[in-house]
Design an enzyme around this catalytic site. Sequence first.
Site, mmCIF file in Angstrom:
data_model
loop_
_atom_site.group_PDB
_atom_site.id
_atom_site.type_symbol
_atom_site.label_atom_id
_atom_site.label_comp_id
_atom_site.label_asym_id
_atom_site.label_seq_id
_atom_site.Cartn_x
_atom_site.Cartn_y
_atom_site.Cartn_z
ATOM 1 C CD GLN A 166 -3.138 0.881 1.663
ATOM 2 O OE1 GLN A 166 -3.537 -0.082 2.302
ATOM 3 N NE2 GLN A 166 -4.283 1.684 1.474
ATOM 4 C CG PHE A 167 1.570 3.752 -3.784
ATOM 5 C CD1 PHE A 167 1.715 4.801 -4.053
ATOM 6 C CD2 PHE A 167 0.608 2.877 -4.442
ATOM 7 C CE1 PHE A 167 0.598 5.661 -4.600
ATOM 8 C CE2 PHE A 167 -0.465 3.270 -5.191
ATOM 9 C CZ PHE A 167 -0.357 4.729 -5.370
ATOM 10 C CB THR A 168 -2.194 5.101 -0.370
ATOM 11 O OG1 THR A 168 -2.612 3.950 -0.058
ATOM 12 C CG2 THR A 168 -2.704 4.910 -2.065
#
Length: 144
Positions: A78-80
Amino acid sequence: MKAVIQRVAHASVIVDEQVIGAIDQGFLVLLGVGTEDTKEDVDRIVKKMAGLRIFADAEGKTNLSLKDVGGSVLVISQFTLYADCRKGNRPNFLQAAAPAMAEKLYEYFVETCRSYIPHVETGSFGAHMQVKLLNDGPFTIILE
């Protein structure tokens, strides 16, 4: 590196209407990889996560680890987690690692988890995923 760890009764991940990973009691881990992260960061976070005593013992106290309860782990990239929303309304992700680097450290994170925990499931790196979970507690911890 940022790991959002949620104690769950069960969790699953769906890609293209198909369940690709599912666990019962354990941890759902949302993993963000930053530009400065290393394998040493992974080693430290996985060791800490595996030792977290956040499951209830016979007296109801949070005194047991994942291993103690025979729990599983579902790891989702989850790069967010690296969204920077300080300016304007559109987040920037400049502190998130480039996909090639992030995927290598994500895979290393999964491998390292498997050295501590027998049952580890994953999402699909870079895919659009739907994550279902029943948060137990709720109990959520962030490790950086």
